[in-house]
Design an enzyme around this catalytic site. Structure first.
Site, PDB file in Angstrom:
ATOM      1  N   ARG A 165      29.650  11.316 -22.025  1.00  0.00           N
ATOM      2  CA  ARG A 165      28.485  12.005 -22.680  1.00  0.00           C
ATOM      3  C   ARG A 165      28.530  13.288 -22.419  1.00  0.00           C
ATOM      4  NH1 ARG A 165      24.627   8.349 -22.077  1.00  0.00           N
ATOM      5  NH2 ARG A 165      23.845   8.925 -20.496  1.00  0.00           N
ATOM      6  N   HIS A 178      16.653  14.821 -28.262  1.00  0.00           N
ATOM      7  CA  HIS A 178      15.264  14.347 -28.606  1.00  0.00           C
ATOM      8  C   HIS A 178      14.874  16.431 -27.861  1.00  0.00           C
ATOM      9  CE1 HIS A 178      15.958  14.649 -23.632  1.00  0.00           C
ATOM     10  NE2 HIS A 178      16.827  13.424 -24.079  1.00  0.00           N
ATOM     11  N   ASP A 204       0.275  -1.230   0.551  1.00  0.00           N
ATOM     12  CA  ASP A 204       0.007   0.134   0.075  1.00  0.00           C
ATOM     13  C   ASP A 204       0.996   0.297  -0.259  1.00  0.00           C
ATOM     14  OD1 ASP A 204       0.622  -0.081   2.228  1.00  0.00           O
ATOM     15  OD2 ASP A 204      -1.254  -0.163   3.739  1.00  0.00           O
ATOM     16  N   GLU A 228      25.480  16.502 -22.502  1.00  0.00           N
ATOM     17  CA  GLU A 228      24.769  16.678 -22.632  1.00  0.00           C
ATOM     18  C   GLU A 228      24.333  18.381 -22.235  1.00  0.00           C
ATOM     19  OE1 GLU A 228      21.724  14.154 -20.658  1.00  0.00           O
ATOM     20  OE2 GLU A 228      20.277  15.118 -22.529  1.00  0.00           O
ATOM     21  N   GLU A 277      23.444  16.121 -26.886  1.00  0.00           N
ATOM     22  CA  GLU A 277      23.678  14.947 -26.075  1.00  0.00           C
ATOM     23  C   GLU A 277      24.828  13.964 -26.454  1.00  0.00           C
ATOM     24  OE1 GLU A 277      21.396  11.780 -24.113  1.00  0.00           O
ATOM     25  OE2 GLU A 277      19.966  13.167 -24.721  1.00  0.00           O
ATOM     26  N   ASP A 300      17.381  18.206 -18.644  1.00  0.00           N
ATOM     27  CA  ASP A 300      18.521  16.469 -18.975  1.00  0.00           C
ATOM     28  C   ASP A 300      19.584  17.284 -18.954  1.00  0.00           C
ATOM     29  OD1 ASP A 300      18.506  14.147 -19.466  1.00  0.00           O
ATOM     30  OD2 ASP A 300      17.523  14.306 -21.660  1.00  0.00           O
ATOM     31  N   ASP A 346      23.989  12.060 -15.536  1.00  0.00           N
ATOM     32  CA  ASP A 346      22.865  12.049 -16.415  1.00  0.00           C
ATOM     33  C   ASP A 346      22.105  12.157 -15.682  1.00  0.00           C
ATOM     34  OD1 ASP A 346      20.977  12.660 -18.241  1.00  0.00           O
ATOM     35  OD2 ASP A 346      21.681  11.536 -19.441  1.00  0.00           O
ATOM     36  N   HIS A 357      21.061   2.890 -19.111  1.00  0.00           N
ATOM     37  CA  HIS A 357      19.863   2.839 -18.575  1.00  0.00           C
ATOM     38  C   HIS A 357      20.951   2.871 -17.017  1.00  0.00           C
ATOM     39  CE1 HIS A 357      16.701   3.682 -21.452  1.00  0.00           C
ATOM     40  NE2 HIS A 357      17.309   5.103 -21.219  1.00  0.00           N
ATOM     41  N   HIS A 392      23.930   5.673 -29.176  1.00  0.00           N
ATOM     42  CA  HIS A 392      21.838   6.883 -29.409  1.00  0.00           C
ATOM     43  C   HIS A 392      21.880   8.153 -30.102  1.00  0.00           C
ATOM     44  CE1 HIS A 392      23.815   9.404 -26.431  1.00  0.00           C
ATOM     45  NE2 HIS A 392      23.864   8.607 -25.881  1.00  0.00           N
ATOM     46  N   HIS A 415      11.648  13.606 -22.579  1.00  0.00           N
ATOM     47  CA  HIS A 415      11.400  12.840 -23.783  1.00  0.00           C
ATOM     48  C   HIS A 415      10.415  13.422 -24.599  1.00  0.00           C
ATOM     49  CE1 HIS A 415      14.277   9.578 -22.779  1.00  0.00           C
ATOM     50  NE2 HIS A 415      15.477  10.517 -23.010  1.00  0.00           N
ATOM     51  N   TYR A 465      30.287   5.266 -26.504  1.00  0.00           N
ATOM     52  CA  TYR A 465      30.894   4.590 -25.217  1.00  0.00           C
ATOM     53  C   TYR A 465      31.524   3.071 -25.618  1.00  0.00           C
ATOM     54  CZ  TYR A 465      27.205   7.023 -24.441  1.00  0.00           C
ATOM     55  OH  TYR A 465      26.387   8.467 -23.864  1.00  0.00           O
TER      56      TYR A 465
HETATM   57  N1  GLY Z   1      18.621  11.258 -19.065  1.00  0.00           N
HETATM   58  C1  GLY Z   1      17.969  10.695 -20.508  1.00  0.00           C
HETATM   59  C2  GLY Z   1      18.546  10.827 -21.872  1.00  0.00           C
HETATM   60  O1  GLY Z   1      19.273  11.506 -21.967  1.00  0.00           O
HETATM   61  O2  GLY Z   1      18.054  11.305 -23.108  1.00  0.00           O
HETATM   62 MN    MN Z   2      19.942  12.587 -19.474  1.00  0.00          MN
HETATM   63 MN    MN Z   3      18.376  13.713 -23.022  1.00  0.00          MN
END
Ligand code: GLY
Ligand code: MN
Ligand code: MN
Length: 451
Positions: free
Chosen positions: A419, A365, A52, A421, A395, A282, A271, A254, A361, A372, A399
């Site tokens: 990365r 975005h 709960d 971003e 970003e 982000d 990140d 992730h 990737h 996103h 890798y």
């Molecule tokens: N943190 C998610 C992305 O960078 O898209």
């Molecule tokens: Mn990110």
């Molecule tokens: Mn992002």
């Protein structure tokens, strides 16, 4: 409606979204509907984490965009010229016994005044009132599949309307996204200010994390620095699970376990971004745990940084929205060739996509109420043009996992992920990087970490 109570200097300087703006958003959507149409937007419900224990409530983004109303189990209905009203909210009835547990609720009596809707009813009356609204309207714009319980209630209401003979042909369901997500894609001045304020809090949090970082600290402890900085500045929560990934963990896109120790000689990828009044930021930075990049780490870092600079330069009004991606891919690929990680020449590497195993990737975005964020990237098959008021991330990353499929790569490179971003607002005159208060030049990061 919930009013801002924070006296925090960062957030109190930002006006936020005013009730008139939510009303104007509904009017804009309403203007795109005919007398045959109805738009139905369910809000979110409480979800359970275990037994709960509830997850912190997060309103549905479309519902929030149109109402600013942050309570669970509500539904917005827009039906031009309808009886009993064109803009109707269904929300939970007030119940003193429940409110001892949940706190005060707005209730349908106060909703018209607080939110500017024409009428509001207890959500227990949805099955009675919605079929009347559906009378003669055969095109229902809604989001199907995200709220399965509500979908069932809506289908039952459509069946009732049909059984009453009003909609002999039944209803056609159209995706609401087609209309609404175009609106959400261009951010108003107030939205731009909120995203910029979220970005500024996030930039400060990343700077704090760089200051605190040292070998032997755990990823969890570094995450705590970020969350502390977000909340101290008035942001209630991260916009998405923070990634704090030391060493090879950075190669897991992730990675959210954040439970390893940070090792001397590794870089750590963070990140993380706060959510401020439902708007996300982000940001990613990758920096040396001990404060100094090794020559190899710096070589790889400089490639990603150069790719990001080119991509940001390509994010201008009128440019194709995949321009930043193309610019970044070219620089990353040239860098990979120069470092001997893929065979050259550039044209062949771009053609065969030899870079892709290291880039993983896309580089951009949309950013807004969702991290996103919504909005089509293509229109009629073509990449859409960037326009003032759009906000996107830039970003690029590289890798080099230390695992299966990478045995052919020189061992000295393996186990590294980088990365960088930032959040970028498209303006008439070009763009504005909303998150550049956190250092990203390698020398600047090292200088900050020395102090
Ligand atoms: N943190 C998610 C992305 O960078 O898209
Ligand atoms: Mn990110
Ligand atoms: Mn992002």
């Amino acid at each position: 409606m919930k009013t801002r109570t924070t006296a925090n200097p960062v957030t109190s300087a930002v006006p936020g979204i005013q009730p008139a703006e939510f009303q104007a958003r509904r009017a804009r959507l309403m203007a795109e509907l005919t007398s045959n149409d109805v738009a139905i937007v369910p809000g979110a419900s409480i979800r359970y984490r275990n037994r709960d224990t509830e997850y912190p409530f997060r309103q549905d983004s479309d519902f929030y965009y149109l109402t600013g109303f942050d309570e669970p189990d509500s539904v917005l209905v827009l039906a031009p010229g309808s009886e009993p009203a064109s803009t109707v909210l269904f929300c939970p009835e007030r119940d003193p016994a429940r409110e001892q547990w949940t706190g005060e609720r707005l209730g349908p009596e106060r909703a018209p005044q607080a939110l500017g809707v024409d009428a509001a009813f207890p959500n227990s009356r949805l099955e009675e009132i919605l079929p009347r609204i559906l009378n003669g309207r055969w095109c229902v714009h809604t989001v199907m599949g995200e709220h399965p319980e509500f979908d069932q209630r809506l289908i039952a209401c459509a069946s009732t309307a049909r059984a009453r003979g009003a909609n002999a042909g039944g209803c056609e369901f159209q995706p609401l996204q087609r209309l609404l997500h175009e609106h959400r894609l261009i951010k108003s001045p107030a939205e731009q200010q909120l995203i910029a304020a979220a970005g500024s809090i996030t930039a400060d949090a990343h700077t704090e994390a760089m200051r605190h970082c040292r070998p032997g600290l755990s990823e969890t402890q570094l995450e705590a620095v970020l969350v502390h900085a977000f909340m101290q500045a008035g942001a209630r929560a991260p916009a998405y699970p923070s990634i704090v990934a030391g060493g090879r963990n950075a190669c897991v896109m992730h990675y959210v376990r954040n439970d390893s120790l940070l090792a001397d000689g590794d870089v750590v990828l963070i990140d993380a971004g706060c959510e401020l009044e439902h708007y996300a930021s982000d940001v990613t930075r990758t920096f040396p745990v001990n404060g100094t990049y090794s020559p190899r780490q710096r070589d790889l870092y400089e490639v990603v940084l150069a790719a990001q600079a080119e991509a940001i330069a390509a994010a201008v009004p009128g440019a194709n929205c995949t321009g930043p991606q193309d610019a970044s891919t070219r620089v990353l690929t040239e860098g990979l060739i120069d470092l001997g990680l893929i065979p050259g020449g550039i044209d062949e590497a771009l053609e065969t996509k030899a870079y892709q195993r290291f880039t993983v990737h896309r580089c951009s975005h949309w950013l807004g109420i969702d991290v996103h964020d919504v909005g089509d990237y293509r229109c009629n098959g073509d990449w859409r043009e960037l326009q003032p008021g759009m906000v996107l991330t830039i970003e690029p990353g590289l890798y080099i996992p230390d695992g299966p499929g990478f045995d052919d790569v020189d061992e000295a490179w393996r186990g590294m992920g980088i990365r960088i971003e930032d959040d970028v607002l498209i303006e008439e005159s070009g763009n504005r990087v909303l998150t550049d208060a956190v250092p990203k030049a390698a020398d600047d990061i090292e200088a900050l970490m020395r102090h």
